[in-house]
Scaffold this active site. Sequence first.
Site, PDB file in Angstrom:
ATOM      1  N   HIS A  37      50.077 -45.681  37.611  1.00  0.00           N
ATOM      2  CA  HIS A  37      49.015 -46.591  37.140  1.00  0.00           C
ATOM      3  C   HIS A  37      48.754 -47.683  38.176  1.00  0.00           C
ATOM      4  O   HIS A  37      47.605 -48.070  38.399  1.00  0.00           O
ATOM      5  CB  HIS A  37      49.422 -47.272  35.821  1.00  0.00           C
ATOM      6  N   GLN A 154      42.425 -33.113  31.977  1.00  0.00           N
ATOM      7  CA  GLN A 154      41.720 -34.300  31.478  1.00  0.00           C
ATOM      8  C   GLN A 154      40.609 -34.708  32.455  1.00  0.00           C
ATOM      9  O   GLN A 154      39.484 -35.037  32.048  1.00  0.00           O
ATOM     10  CB  GLN A 154      42.723 -35.435  31.284  1.00  0.00           C
TER      11      GLN A 154
HETATM   12  O1  PAF Z   1      45.542 -40.487  30.591  1.00  0.00           O
HETATM   13  C1  PAF Z   1      45.785 -41.279  29.629  1.00  0.00           C
HETATM   14  O2  PAF Z   1      46.678 -42.118  29.699  1.00  0.00           O
HETATM   15  C2  PAF Z   1      44.934 -41.187  28.370  1.00  0.00           C
HETATM   16  O3  PAF Z   1      44.639 -39.868  28.066  1.00  0.00           O
HETATM   17  C3  PAF Z   1      43.655 -42.036  28.445  1.00  0.00           C
HETATM   18  C4  PAF Z   1      42.717 -41.530  29.514  1.00  0.00           C
HETATM   19  C5  PAF Z   1      44.023 -43.487  28.712  1.00  0.00           C
HETATM   20  C6  PAF Z   1      42.910 -41.968  27.113  1.00  0.00           C
HETATM   21  O4  PAF Z   1      43.684 -42.445  26.061  1.00  0.00           O
END
Ligand code: PAF
Length: 284
Positions: A37, A154
Amino acid sequence: MILCKTVRALQKEIKKVKGTNKTIGLVPTMGALHAGHASLIEAANKENDIVVVSVFVNPTQFGPNEDLDSYPRTLEADCILAEKMGANIVFAPTPSEMYPSRDMTWVEVSGDITKVLCGATRPIHFRGVTTIVAKLFNLTQPERAYFGQKDAQQVQVLTRMVKDLFFQLELRIMPIIREEDGLAKSSRNTYLSKKEHKAGLILYKSLRKAEQLFISGQRDAEKIVEETIQIIQSEPLADIDYVKMYAMPELTPIDGPMKGRNLLALAVKFGKTRLIDNTILEVK
Ligand code: PAF
C-alpha cells in the site's frame, strides 16, 4: 492530514479541492496497510496534488464463510503510515455510511472475467469490489486511482468497469511488492504461522519457474500450468484452490499456442490462509 469518517465530511473536502485546478489521486484499501500500500500512496503522491486513501473493510466483497470479522483493523497505524507516505486525506467510513439503505444498487461486471479464478469460489466477491470502488470513485472524483498488480483479476475487472461506465480517470497499476524472501505482501500474511509463511514461498518459486519455461520458448499454456502445479504440490502444506492461465484482458481460455498477454494466476491455502499471486507472460 485530515481523517474523514463520514461521506459528508469527505464530500466537503473534495468540494474544496475541485474548486481549484489541483488533481486528486485515490488509493482504495481495506486497511492493515503494508509496504505494498505504501508504494501505491507514494506513487499517488508523486503524480497528484492531493492524495486520498480510503480505509474500509468492505463487507459486500466477503462471502458468508470468509474472514470479514477477523480481517485486521488497524486504523491508527494506517493513518500514521498514510501520512508518512504523503496522504492528505484518509477516508475511513463505517459500513452504514457506505451502505445506508436496505435497497441496494449493485455495480457488476458480467462474463468470464468475474466467473473464473477467484470468481469461481467467491461468487459475490467482484460485485462487492466493483460496487464499493464505483462509490469511492463517485465520492472522490479522482484523476487517477491506484491498485496493485497482486490482485490481477481485480485490476482486469475494474479496468472493464471504468471503460463501460465512462469513469473519467486513469487506473494506475503498480507492481507486486514482495517480502525479501519473495512472498507477495498482503494484509492476510499476518495470519500465517512461521511454518506456513515458509511454505508459502513455494508460490514465488513456482511462478519464477513458469517464467523461465516461457522465456526458454514454451508456448503451451497447459504445460506451463502443469509444471507450476507440480512445484506447488511438492510443498506438503500447500492446498491448491486454482492454478490457471487465461488470455488478457477478458480472461478468456487460451486456444492453441499462447499469444499476446496472458495471466498465470494462482490461489493456494496454507492452513486457513488463502494466498494469491500471479505473473503476466507476454508474447511480443
Ligand atoms: O484491493 C482491495 O483492498 C479491495 O478489494 C478494494 C479495492 C479496496 C475494494 O474494497
